[in-house]
Design a protein around this motif. Structure first.
Motif, PDB file in Angstrom:
ATOM      1  N   GLN A   4       0.849  -1.186   0.000  1.00  0.00           N
ATOM      2  CA  GLN A   4       0.000   0.000   0.000  1.00  0.00           C
ATOM      3  C   GLN A   4       0.886   1.238   0.000  1.00  0.00           C
ATOM      4  N   ARG A   5       0.722   2.125  -0.964  1.00  0.00           N
ATOM      5  CA  ARG A   5       1.647   3.253  -1.017  1.00  0.00           C
ATOM      6  C   ARG A   5       1.135   4.509  -0.311  1.00  0.00           C
ATOM      7  N   GLY A   6      -0.157   4.638  -0.152  1.00  0.00           N
ATOM      8  CA  GLY A   6      -0.666   5.862   0.468  1.00  0.00           C
ATOM      9  C   GLY A   6      -0.570   7.026  -0.494  1.00  0.00           C
ATOM     10  N   GLY A   7      -0.961   8.221  -0.042  1.00  0.00           N
ATOM     11  CA  GLY A   7      -0.879   9.366  -0.940  1.00  0.00           C
ATOM     12  C   GLY A   7      -1.387  10.629  -0.288  1.00  0.00           C
ATOM     13  N   PHE A   8      -1.265  11.729  -1.011  1.00  0.00           N
ATOM     14  CA  PHE A   8      -1.780  12.996  -0.495  1.00  0.00           C
ATOM     15  C   PHE A   8      -3.293  12.970  -0.564  1.00  0.00           C
ATOM     16  N   SER A   9      -3.926  13.535   0.465  1.00  0.00           N
ATOM     17  CA  SER A   9      -5.372  13.495   0.469  1.00  0.00           C
ATOM     18  C   SER A   9      -5.977  14.618  -0.369  1.00  0.00           C
ATOM     19  N   THR A  10      -5.316  15.745  -0.428  1.00  0.00           N
ATOM     20  CA  THR A  10      -5.886  16.861  -1.184  1.00  0.00           C
ATOM     21  C   THR A  10      -4.831  17.487  -2.082  1.00  0.00           C
ATOM     22  N   ARG A  11      -5.314  18.302  -3.020  1.00  0.00           N
ATOM     23  CA  ARG A  11      -4.405  19.037  -3.893  1.00  0.00           C
ATOM     24  C   ARG A  11      -3.557  19.998  -3.058  1.00  0.00           C
ATOM     25  N   LEU A  12      -4.181  20.638  -2.074  1.00  0.00           N
ATOM     26  CA  LEU A  12      -3.447  21.561  -1.220  1.00  0.00           C
ATOM     27  C   LEU A  12      -2.336  20.826  -0.470  1.00  0.00           C
ATOM     28  N   GLY A  13      -2.673  19.620  -0.015  1.00  0.00           N
ATOM     29  CA  GLY A  13      -1.665  18.823   0.692  1.00  0.00           C
ATOM     30  C   GLY A  13      -0.447  18.576  -0.181  1.00  0.00           C
ATOM     31  N   PHE A  14      -0.693  18.242  -1.437  1.00  0.00           N
ATOM     32  CA  PHE A  14       0.421  18.005  -2.358  1.00  0.00           C
ATOM     33  C   PHE A  14       1.211  19.280  -2.584  1.00  0.00           C
ATOM     34  N   ILE A  15       0.497  20.369  -2.872  1.00  0.00           N
ATOM     35  CA  ILE A  15       1.204  21.621  -3.180  1.00  0.00           C
ATOM     36  C   ILE A  15       2.039  22.067  -1.986  1.00  0.00           C
ATOM     37  N   LEU A  16       1.480  21.921  -0.799  1.00  0.00           N
ATOM     38  CA  LEU A  16       2.239  22.343   0.383  1.00  0.00           C
ATOM     39  C   LEU A  16       3.452  21.455   0.611  1.00  0.00           C
ATOM     40  N   ALA A  17       3.264  20.160   0.435  1.00  0.00           N
ATOM     41  CA  ALA A  17       4.402  19.268   0.644  1.00  0.00           C
ATOM     42  C   ALA A  17       5.486  19.538  -0.397  1.00  0.00           C
ATOM     43  N   ALA A  18       5.070  19.726  -1.651  1.00  0.00           N
ATOM     44  CA  ALA A  18       6.055  19.990  -2.705  1.00  0.00           C
ATOM     45  C   ALA A  18       6.709  21.352  -2.492  1.00  0.00           C
ATOM     46  N   ALA A  19       5.913  22.346  -2.103  1.00  0.00           N
ATOM     47  CA  ALA A  19       6.499  23.659  -1.827  1.00  0.00           C
ATOM     48  C   ALA A  19       7.393  23.569  -0.586  1.00  0.00           C
ATOM     49  N   GLY A  20       6.997  22.732   0.366  1.00  0.00           N
ATOM     50  CA  GLY A  20       7.832  22.528   1.553  1.00  0.00           C
ATOM     51  C   GLY A  20       9.163  21.907   1.161  1.00  0.00           C
ATOM     52  N   SER A  21       9.125  21.004   0.191  1.00  0.00           N
ATOM     53  CA  SER A  21      10.362  20.412  -0.310  1.00  0.00           C
ATOM     54  C   SER A  21      11.221  21.472  -0.984  1.00  0.00           C
ATOM     55  N   ALA A  22      10.581  22.286  -1.810  1.00  0.00           N
ATOM     56  CA  ALA A  22      11.325  23.296  -2.567  1.00  0.00           C
ATOM     57  C   ALA A  22      11.865  24.396  -1.660  1.00  0.00           C
ATOM     58  N   VAL A  23      10.996  24.961  -0.823  1.00  0.00           N
ATOM     59  CA  VAL A  23      11.420  26.071   0.029  1.00  0.00           C
ATOM     60  C   VAL A  23      12.221  25.516   1.194  1.00  0.00           C
ATOM     61  N   GLY A  24      13.462  25.937   1.294  1.00  0.00           N
ATOM     62  CA  GLY A  24      14.283  25.421   2.382  1.00  0.00           C
ATOM     63  C   GLY A  24      15.556  26.226   2.491  1.00  0.00           C
ATOM     64  N   LEU A  25      16.611  25.556   2.914  1.00  0.00           N
ATOM     65  CA  LEU A  25      17.899  26.228   3.052  1.00  0.00           C
ATOM     66  C   LEU A  25      18.352  26.787   1.709  1.00  0.00           C
TER      67      LEU A  25
END
Ligand code: PHE
Length: 466
Positions: A4-25
């Motif tokens: 079972q791989r699971g996944g993001f529940s919402t589009r916002l969840g994905f965008i935030l996680a991806a933006a969280g990945s991008a925005v950093g040090l």
């Protein structure tokens, strides 16, 4: 598929996680010092052009590949029927492991500065920074804490907790940077700083600078190593990939640009050299916080470094997720076990970087490259190889793969899946054109030219520019 791989529940969840990945040090620590070393505004211009023109289409391609196959960075290529091309995924795994190995050390600096300031201890200036980072026992302990926290989250899957945290923390960081910009503009010499940041002097452009700007664009957007293939694999097939990618790109570039507005007035007002390298924000900001007075200084300073640590945290999570997803999907290792094994390996790989900030001389002045003025540290060398070299190379291969191996028809069909309105829009038309022509040609050409410059000292750009 067994697991079972699971996944993001919402589009916002994905965008935030991806933006969280991008925005950093990459945005708040690396971007300002790369601008400082790359001669200022000319670097900024190149970075912006690279982000929008070359990187954005690659981001769409990565998300599309991931979403179509619902697989990790290696397995995705096999799932599309092109096993040989999974070499891109292996290159990505290597980049991810290397990047996280030193990224984690820098995150530990940020976290350590937070702890120090809470204790009322401001490490102001270059010497204090040097003393801090060469204390490998202390930094090493924070590095372990950071890695354990990252592994803890990743071992629990794409947790709702991190999405929820990102939703509160990212806007807070944004507001905080804007407040610091207003303060920085009131300081003496602020205008000098802005001039350096905003008025380009194109004679500053050399092969080394172009190479760094391209690497920075990929690094900051978390591209070229399959992080977004992996995150894309958890995305619902009803979402609009192109507009999601556009939002992620804009947020990421926005934070980087704002960080520059914050830092350069500070740097000039304190008379610090702009080419301070990896220490730039650590050498300048504590002095600024201290000048706010004992109470306000501690509050604002501690809060800032805490938020910086959180921004780094959402990125370390995505970096660790790439090799973890590979182990889970391809080798059917249970997620928790996979996470801890990978985290331990990455920590070990990071030890030379940890020791290369003054603790061990041979690692601090690790190697002298023909394209650089002085010897660079092991950590800088790892960054040069993994982020500045492998990421653009990975991006180039992803573009070629998407346009000519997977093929444009399939790519465009995946983009339009779930949201037909994208068809024929100018963004989709641009992505289509860029992934076929602009990205392969320019990424390939810039890559070859700048690698020759950096590693062999062959200065093609300088010759062309006269
Ligand atoms: N984009 C992250 C940053 O700017 C770093 C990163 C690179 C994360 C590659 C994931 C993959 O800090």
């Amino acid at each position: 598929m067994a697991i079972q791989r699971g996944g993001f529940s919402t589009r916002l969840g994905f965008i935030l996680a991806a933006a969280g990945s991008a925005v950093g040090l990459g945005n708040i620590w690396k971007f300002p010092f790369e601008v400082g070393e790359g001669g200022g505004a000319a670097f900024v211009v190149m970075y912006l052009v690279f982000c929008f023109v070359l990187c954005f289409p690659v981001m769409v391609a990565e998300i599309a590949i991931g979403r179509k196959t619902q697989r990790n960075a290696v397995g995705a290529f096999t799932a599309l029927g092109h096993k040989k091309w999974s070499i891109i995924g292996y290159l990505g795994l290597t980049s991810g492991v290397l990047i996280l190995s030193f990224y984690n050390v820098v995150a530990a600096w940020a976290f350590g500065y937070f702890i120090d300031i809470v204790m009322g201890n401001f490490s102001v200036g270059a010497e204090a920074f040097g003393g801090f980072v060469s204390d490998w026992v202390k930094v090493g302990s924070y590095t372990i804490i950071f890695m354990v926290a990252t592994a803890y989250v990743v071992s629990h899957g794409i947790a709702g907790g991190i999405e929820r945290a990102a939703k509160i923390l990212m806007p807070t960081l944004f507001v905080m940077i804007i407040a610091l910009i207003f303060y920085s503009l009131t300081l003496p010499n602020a205008m000098e700083g802005l001039k350096f940041y905003l008025v380009p002097d194109f004679s500053e452009i050399t092969g080394t600078v172009v190479y760094a700007a391209l690497g920075q664009a990929f690094f900051s957007l978390s591209l070229g190593m399959g992080a977004l293939i992996t995150y894309g694999s958890y995305v619902n097939r009803k979402e609009n990939i192109v507009s999601s990618a556009a939002q992620i790109t804009l947020m990421d570039v926005g934070v980087a640009v704002l960080a520059g507005f914050m830092i350069f007035p500070f740097v000039f007002s304190q008379g610090i050299e702009t080419d301070g390298g990896a220490g730039l924000i650590f050498m300048t900001l504590p002095g600024v916080f201290q000048s706010l007075g004992p109470i306000l200084g501690v509050v604002v300073g501690a809060f800032f470094f805490l938020l910086l640590s959180f921004a780094a945290f959402t990125s370390t999570i995505s970096l660790l997720e790439v090799p973890t997803a590979y182990m889970v999907d391809e080798h059917e290792v249970p997620r928790s076990k996979a996470t801890w094994i990978v985290a331990a390996i990455i920590f070990l790989v990071g030890i030379p970087s940890l020791l290369s900030a003054g603790a061990v001389d041979a690692l601090t002045g690790f190697i002298q490259l023909p394209g650089k003025e002085s010897a660079i540290s092991f950590m800088d060398f790892a960054g040069l190889i993994a982020s500045d070299t492998f990421l653009p190379l990975g991006g180039f291969m992803i573009a070629v793969f998407t346009a000519y191996v997977w093929r444009k028809e399939n790519f465009n069909a995946e983009i339009a899946h779930g949201d037909e309105s994208i068809k024929g829009s100018w963004l989709q038309t641009y992505v289509d054109f860029a992934i076929s022509y602009i990205c392969p040609v320019l990424l390939g050409a810039i890559f070859i030219v700048t690698v020759l410059d950096n590693f062999l000292g062959i200065k093609i750009i300088n010759i062309l520019l006269g």
